[in-house]
Motif scaffolding. Structure first.
Motif, short mmCIF file in Angstrom:
data_model
loop_
_atom_site.label_atom_id
_atom_site.label_comp_id
_atom_site.label_asym_id
_atom_site.label_seq_id
_atom_site.Cartn_x
_atom_site.Cartn_y
_atom_site.Cartn_z
N CYS A 135 0.83 -1.22 0.00
CA CYS A 135 0.00 0.00 0.00
C CYS A 135 0.86 1.26 0.00
N LYS A 136 1.91 1.27 0.79
CA LYS A 136 2.74 2.47 0.92
C LYS A 136 3.44 2.79 -0.41
N PHE A 137 4.09 1.81 -1.02
CA PHE A 137 4.84 2.05 -2.25
C PHE A 137 3.91 2.14 -3.45
N GLY A 138 2.93 1.25 -3.53
CA GLY A 138 2.03 1.24 -4.69
C GLY A 138 1.11 2.44 -4.73
N PHE A 139 0.42 2.72 -3.63
CA PHE A 139 -0.53 3.84 -3.61
C PHE A 139 0.17 5.19 -3.67
N TYR A 140 1.40 5.26 -3.16
CA TYR A 140 2.15 6.51 -3.28
C TYR A 140 2.29 6.89 -4.75
N GLU A 141 2.67 5.92 -5.57
CA GLU A 141 2.86 6.19 -6.99
C GLU A 141 1.53 6.52 -7.67
N VAL A 142 0.47 5.82 -7.31
CA VAL A 142 -0.85 6.09 -7.90
C VAL A 142 -1.28 7.51 -7.60
N PHE A 143 -1.21 7.90 -6.33
CA PHE A 143 -1.67 9.23 -5.95
C PHE A 143 -0.71 10.33 -6.41
N LYS A 144 0.57 10.02 -6.53
CA LYS A 144 1.51 11.00 -7.05
C LYS A 144 1.12 11.39 -8.48
N VAL A 145 0.83 10.40 -9.31
CA VAL A 145 0.42 10.68 -10.69
C VAL A 145 -0.95 11.34 -10.71
N LEU A 146 -1.88 10.86 -9.90
CA LEU A 146 -3.23 11.42 -9.87
C LEU A 146 -3.21 12.90 -9.49
N TYR A 147 -2.51 13.24 -8.41
CA TYR A 147 -2.48 14.62 -7.95
C TYR A 147 -1.67 15.53 -8.88
N SER A 148 -0.60 15.01 -9.46
CA SER A 148 0.16 15.85 -10.39
C SER A 148 -0.64 16.11 -11.65
N ASN A 149 -1.46 15.16 -12.09
CA ASN A 149 -2.34 15.40 -13.24
C ASN A 149 -3.44 16.39 -12.88
N MET A 150 -3.93 16.34 -11.64
CA MET A 150 -4.95 17.30 -11.22
C MET A 150 -4.37 18.72 -11.17
#
Length: 156
Positions: A135-150
């Motif tokens: 969760c820590k490594f996987g979701f970090y990358e997911v939300f990093k891309v999501l928030y940078s796209n936002m």
């Protein structure tokens, strides 16, 4: 306040797998080609060499899966490796008369329970910390891309 955060986000060298370095200062798609003193800046695009069969696209599902798997390995295996030390430490706290020190605790545990006695509790430790790493490594990358796209490209 937000302009300084946007500048930091834009200047972050780790925001993409391909790093752009600009001579004599930070730059990005929003910066002018002229430096602070007037002469043009030289920019270079650097990328790590990758073998195509082992590569994956940044932001793809395979990328997220590999990041999560890296979390499983880094958290699950390292915490499981420390289980014997943690076991002896806890026994020292519970019964300080019997387990007088770390080395004494290891020898008492080995005499009473054998090598298997040092591995008590390894499975819940491995499962729990593996899930945490996933969760820590996987979701970090997911939300990093999501928030940078936002946030999008921020030019001032």
């Amino acid at each position: 306040m937000f302009s300084s955060v946007a500048h930091l986000a834009r200047a972050n060298p780790f925001n993409a797998p391909h790093l752009q370095l600009v001579h004599d200062g930070l730059g990005g798609p929003c910066s002018s080609p002229v430096g602070p003193l007037g002469p043009p800046r030289r920019s270079r695009n650097l990328a790590a060499a990758a073998v195509e069969e082992y590569s994956c696209e940044y932001g793809s599902m395979k990328y997220y899966a590999l990041c999560g798997f890296g979390g499983v390995l880094s958290c699950g295996l390292t915490h499981t490796a420390v289980v014997p030390l943690d076991l002896v430490k806890c026994r020292m706290q519970v019964d300080p008369q019997k387990y007088k020190g770390i080395f004494n605790g290891f020898s008492v545990t080995l005499k009473e329970d054998g090598v298997r006695g040092l591995a008590k509790g390894w499975a819940p430790t491995f499962i729990g910390y593996s899930m945490q790493g996933l969760c820590k490594f996987g979701f970090y990358e997911v939300f990093k891309v999501l928030y940078s796209n936002m946030l999008g490209e921020v030019c001032s």
